[in-house]
Design an enzyme around this catalytic site. Structure first.
Site, PDB file in Angstrom:
ATOM      1  N   LYS A  21     -32.045  50.786   4.245  1.00 52.04           N
ATOM      2  CA  LYS A  21     -33.362  50.908   4.882  1.00 52.04           C
ATOM      3  C   LYS A  21     -33.710  52.373   5.102  1.00 52.04           C
ATOM      4  O   LYS A  21     -34.827  52.809   4.800  1.00 52.04           O
ATOM      5  CB  LYS A  21     -33.335  50.259   6.284  1.00 52.04           C
ATOM      6  CG  LYS A  21     -33.409  48.782   6.355  1.00 52.04           C
ATOM      7  CD  LYS A  21     -33.541  48.416   7.837  1.00 52.04           C
ATOM      8  CE  LYS A  21     -33.376  46.949   8.085  1.00 52.04           C
ATOM      9  NZ  LYS A  21     -33.457  46.625   9.526  1.00 52.04           N
ATOM     10  N   ASP A  78     -37.186  45.347  11.657  1.00 50.51           N
ATOM     11  CA  ASP A  78     -36.442  44.091  11.570  1.00 50.51           C
ATOM     12  C   ASP A  78     -36.976  43.343  10.358  1.00 50.51           C
ATOM     13  O   ASP A  78     -38.184  43.168  10.206  1.00 50.51           O
ATOM     14  CB  ASP A  78     -36.569  43.248  12.848  1.00 50.51           C
ATOM     15  CG  ASP A  78     -35.413  42.264  12.932  1.00 50.51           C
ATOM     16  OD1 ASP A  78     -34.257  42.718  12.958  1.00 50.51           O
ATOM     17  OD2 ASP A  78     -35.648  41.038  12.938  1.00 50.51           O
ATOM     18  N   SER A  79     -36.058  42.957   9.516  1.00 46.56           N
ATOM     19  CA  SER A  79     -36.486  42.392   8.244  1.00 46.56           C
ATOM     20  C   SER A  79     -35.516  41.324   7.780  1.00 46.56           C
ATOM     21  O   SER A  79     -34.450  41.146   8.359  1.00 46.56           O
ATOM     22  CB  SER A  79     -36.596  43.511   7.198  1.00 46.56           C
ATOM     23  OG  SER A  79     -35.472  44.354   7.241  1.00 46.56           O
ATOM     24  N   PHE A 158     -30.229  47.086  -1.870  1.00 41.30           N
ATOM     25  CA  PHE A 158     -29.192  46.627  -0.941  1.00 41.30           C
ATOM     26  C   PHE A 158     -29.471  45.158  -0.595  1.00 41.30           C
ATOM     27  O   PHE A 158     -30.445  44.559  -1.077  1.00 41.30           O
ATOM     28  CB  PHE A 158     -29.171  47.500   0.325  1.00 41.30           C
ATOM     29  CG  PHE A 158     -30.419  47.386   1.178  1.00 41.30           C
ATOM     30  CD1 PHE A 158     -31.556  48.109   0.866  1.00 41.30           C
ATOM     31  CD2 PHE A 158     -30.460  46.535   2.282  1.00 41.30           C
ATOM     32  CE1 PHE A 158     -32.707  48.007   1.643  1.00 41.30           C
ATOM     33  CE2 PHE A 158     -31.600  46.424   3.068  1.00 41.30           C
ATOM     34  CZ  PHE A 158     -32.725  47.159   2.746  1.00 41.30           C
ATOM     35  N   GLY A 159     -28.644  44.606   0.250  1.00 44.14           N
ATOM     36  CA  GLY A 159     -28.867  43.260   0.783  1.00 44.14           C
ATOM     37  C   GLY A 159     -29.107  42.214  -0.287  1.00 44.14           C
ATOM     38  O   GLY A 159     -28.318  42.050  -1.225  1.00 44.14           O
ATOM     39  N   TYR A 160     -30.228  41.528  -0.183  1.00 40.43           N
ATOM     40  CA  TYR A 160     -30.540  40.411  -1.082  1.00 40.43           C
ATOM     41  C   TYR A 160     -31.280  40.853  -2.356  1.00 40.43           C
ATOM     42  O   TYR A 160     -31.722  40.010  -3.130  1.00 40.43           O
ATOM     43  CB  TYR A 160     -31.354  39.352  -0.324  1.00 40.43           C
ATOM     44  CG  TYR A 160     -30.585  38.754   0.841  1.00 40.43           C
ATOM     45  CD1 TYR A 160     -29.739  37.657   0.654  1.00 40.43           C
ATOM     46  CD2 TYR A 160     -30.663  39.305   2.120  1.00 40.43           C
ATOM     47  CE1 TYR A 160     -29.013  37.131   1.712  1.00 40.43           C
ATOM     48  CE2 TYR A 160     -29.938  38.790   3.185  1.00 40.43           C
ATOM     49  CZ  TYR A 160     -29.119  37.707   2.973  1.00 40.43           C
ATOM     50  OH  TYR A 160     -28.388  37.188   4.012  1.00 40.43           O
ATOM     51  N   LYS A 182     -39.732  49.271  -5.571  1.00 38.84           N
ATOM     52  CA  LYS A 182     -39.745  48.842  -4.162  1.00 38.84           C
ATOM     53  C   LYS A 182     -40.627  49.741  -3.299  1.00 38.84           C
ATOM     54  O   LYS A 182     -41.303  49.276  -2.404  1.00 38.84           O
ATOM     55  CB  LYS A 182     -38.320  48.871  -3.606  1.00 38.84           C
ATOM     56  CG  LYS A 182     -37.616  47.552  -3.658  1.00 38.84           C
ATOM     57  CD  LYS A 182     -36.293  47.613  -2.933  1.00 38.84           C
ATOM     58  CE  LYS A 182     -36.313  46.858  -1.633  1.00 38.84           C
ATOM     59  NZ  LYS A 182     -34.992  46.857  -0.959  1.00 38.84           N
ATOM     60  N   HIS A 187     -41.969  44.551   0.839  1.00 38.21           N
ATOM     61  CA  HIS A 187     -42.350  44.199   2.208  1.00 38.21           C
ATOM     62  C   HIS A 187     -42.347  45.437   3.099  1.00 38.21           C
ATOM     63  O   HIS A 187     -43.229  45.648   3.907  1.00 38.21           O
ATOM     64  CB  HIS A 187     -41.404  43.126   2.748  1.00 38.21           C
ATOM     65  CG  HIS A 187     -39.936  43.447   2.565  1.00 38.21           C
ATOM     66  ND1 HIS A 187     -39.420  43.978   1.416  1.00 38.21           N
ATOM     67  CD2 HIS A 187     -38.877  43.327   3.407  1.00 38.21           C
ATOM     68  CE1 HIS A 187     -38.120  44.165   1.537  1.00 38.21           C
ATOM     69  NE2 HIS A 187     -37.771  43.775   2.746  1.00 38.21           N
TER      70      HIS A 187
HETATM   71  P1  ITT Z   1     -30.584  47.616  11.592  1.00 36.72           P
HETATM   72  O1  ITT Z   1     -30.820  46.468  12.536  1.00 36.72           O
HETATM   73  O2  ITT Z   1     -29.603  48.615  12.115  1.00 36.72           O
HETATM   74  O3  ITT Z   1     -31.853  48.230  11.108  1.00 36.72           O
HETATM   75  P2  ITT Z   1     -29.694  45.510   9.829  1.00 36.72           P
HETATM   76  O4  ITT Z   1     -29.237  45.488   8.416  1.00 36.72           O
HETATM   77  O5  ITT Z   1     -28.852  44.784  10.835  1.00 36.72           O
HETATM   78  O6  ITT Z   1     -29.879  47.031  10.250  1.00 36.72           O
HETATM   79  P3  ITT Z   1     -31.810  43.603  10.200  1.00 36.72           P
HETATM   80  O7  ITT Z   1     -31.219  42.979  11.399  1.00 36.72           O
HETATM   81  O8  ITT Z   1     -33.284  43.855  10.169  1.00 36.72           O
HETATM   82  O9  ITT Z   1     -31.169  45.025   9.889  1.00 36.72           O
HETATM   83  O10 ITT Z   1     -31.406  42.723   8.951  1.00 36.72           O
HETATM   84  C1  ITT Z   1     -32.020  42.948   7.761  1.00 36.72           C
HETATM   85  C2  ITT Z   1     -31.227  42.282   6.656  1.00 36.72           C
HETATM   86  O11 ITT Z   1     -32.138  41.622   5.778  1.00 36.72           O
HETATM   87  C3  ITT Z   1     -30.514  43.320   5.826  1.00 36.72           C
HETATM   88  O12 ITT Z   1     -29.203  43.551   6.301  1.00 36.72           O
HETATM   89  C4  ITT Z   1     -30.554  42.701   4.445  1.00 36.72           C
HETATM   90  O13 ITT Z   1     -29.499  41.784   4.312  1.00 36.72           O
HETATM   91  C5  ITT Z   1     -31.875  41.934   4.454  1.00 36.72           C
HETATM   92  N1  ITT Z   1     -32.955  42.771   3.931  1.00 36.72           N
HETATM   93  C6  ITT Z   1     -33.995  43.332   4.624  1.00 36.72           C
HETATM   94  N2  ITT Z   1     -34.756  44.075   3.838  1.00 36.72           N
HETATM   95  C7  ITT Z   1     -34.210  44.014   2.619  1.00 36.72           C
HETATM   96  C8  ITT Z   1     -34.520  44.603   1.386  1.00 36.72           C
HETATM   97  O14 ITT Z   1     -35.524  45.455   1.247  1.00 36.72           O
HETATM   98  N3  ITT Z   1     -33.756  44.296   0.339  1.00 36.72           N
HETATM   99  C9  ITT Z   1     -32.711  43.474   0.451  1.00 36.72           C
HETATM  100  N4  ITT Z   1     -32.319  42.893   1.580  1.00 36.72           N
HETATM  101  C10 ITT Z   1     -33.062  43.165   2.670  1.00 36.72           C
END
Ligand code: ITT
Length: 202
Positions: A21, A78-79, A158-160, A182, A187
């Site tokens: 992020k 928050d995402s 990252f993530g999904y 992106k 989003h």
């Molecule tokens: P912070 O709260 O410290 O910001 P976090 O990773 O815990 O970090 P969130 O609680 O908002 O943040 O969870 C967001 C999750 O959603 C993140 O860890 C990813 O798994 C997913 N996610 C959000 N945005 C994404 C993106 O752009 N691409 C891929 N996965 C995403």
């Protein structure tokens, strides 16, 4: 000071511990002249518990926790990924889906949950809480529609990202596309655009 000038000299702490992020905020905001500081760089090690039941509540919790310590402009994010056939899960639990700590394991849990499903519709949601130096806050939400891929593909992001195919990607997963995609369509990019529009009109 004119808004355009003010916008070029913004200094903001990103209230996040998620390197993916933080990088995306840097990539979007630094070319605009913003000084983007991570929570870590600001010397803050608070990682507030996300006790909210919505993206908005959690974004506000994160912004306020960091603002209380730093008293400066903050962006919290928050995402998550909402998958229709999974009752909109992982949603606000995206970072801790099924209690799994590993990103690959969480992606696999989504893919397994969709085994045999005809409907693979999904959306990424990003809620930004922008907190001003004086503590006033503003919420901006961006949504990115798409589907869940049949398998992981790609190394970017990252993530999904390796399992998300956005409606505007020509059938490719987000992780298979250049990072600049992106920056323009995601989003997060949409939520940032709303924030910038808001600031521009102040
Ligand atoms: P912070 O709260 O410290 O910001 P976090 O990773 O815990 O970090 P969130 O609680 O908002 O943040 O969870 C967001 C999750 O959603 C993140 O860890 C990813 O798994 C997913 N996610 C959000 N945005 C994404 C993106 O752009 N691409 C891929 N996965 C995403």
């Amino acid at each position: 000071m004119k808004n355009t000038e003010k916008m070029r000299n913004m200094k903001v702490i990103i209230a996040s511990g998620n390197a993916g992020k933080i990088k995306e905020y840097r990539d979007i905001l630094e070319p605009l002249g913003w000084e983007v500081i991570s929570r870590h760089e600001a010397g803050i090690d608070a990682d507030p518990e996300e006790t909210g039941t919505t993206f908005e509540e959690n974004a506000l919790i994160k912004a306020r926790a960091i603002h209380d310590l730093a008293h400066t402009c903050v962006i919290a994010d928050d995402s998550g990924l909402q998958v229709k056939a999974l009752g909109n899960e992982p949603g606000i639990y995206s970072a801790r889906y099924k209690g799994l700590t590993d990103e690959h394991a969480r992606r696999m849990a989504v893919l397994q949950g969709l085994e045999g499903a005809a409907d693979r519709e999904a959306q990424f949601v990003c809620c930004i809480c922008f907190m001003e130096e004086n503590g006033a806050h503003h919420l901006f939400t961006g949504i990115w529609n798409g589907t869940v891929a049949m398998k992981e593909e790609g190394e970017n992001g990252f993530g999904y990202d390796p399992i998300f195919i956005s409606e505007d990607s020509g059938g490719k997963t987000t992780a298979s596309l250049p990072i600049t995609f992106k920056e323009q369509y995601s989003h997060r990019a949409k939520a940032v655009r709303l924030l910038l529009e808001y600031l521009q009109n102040q």
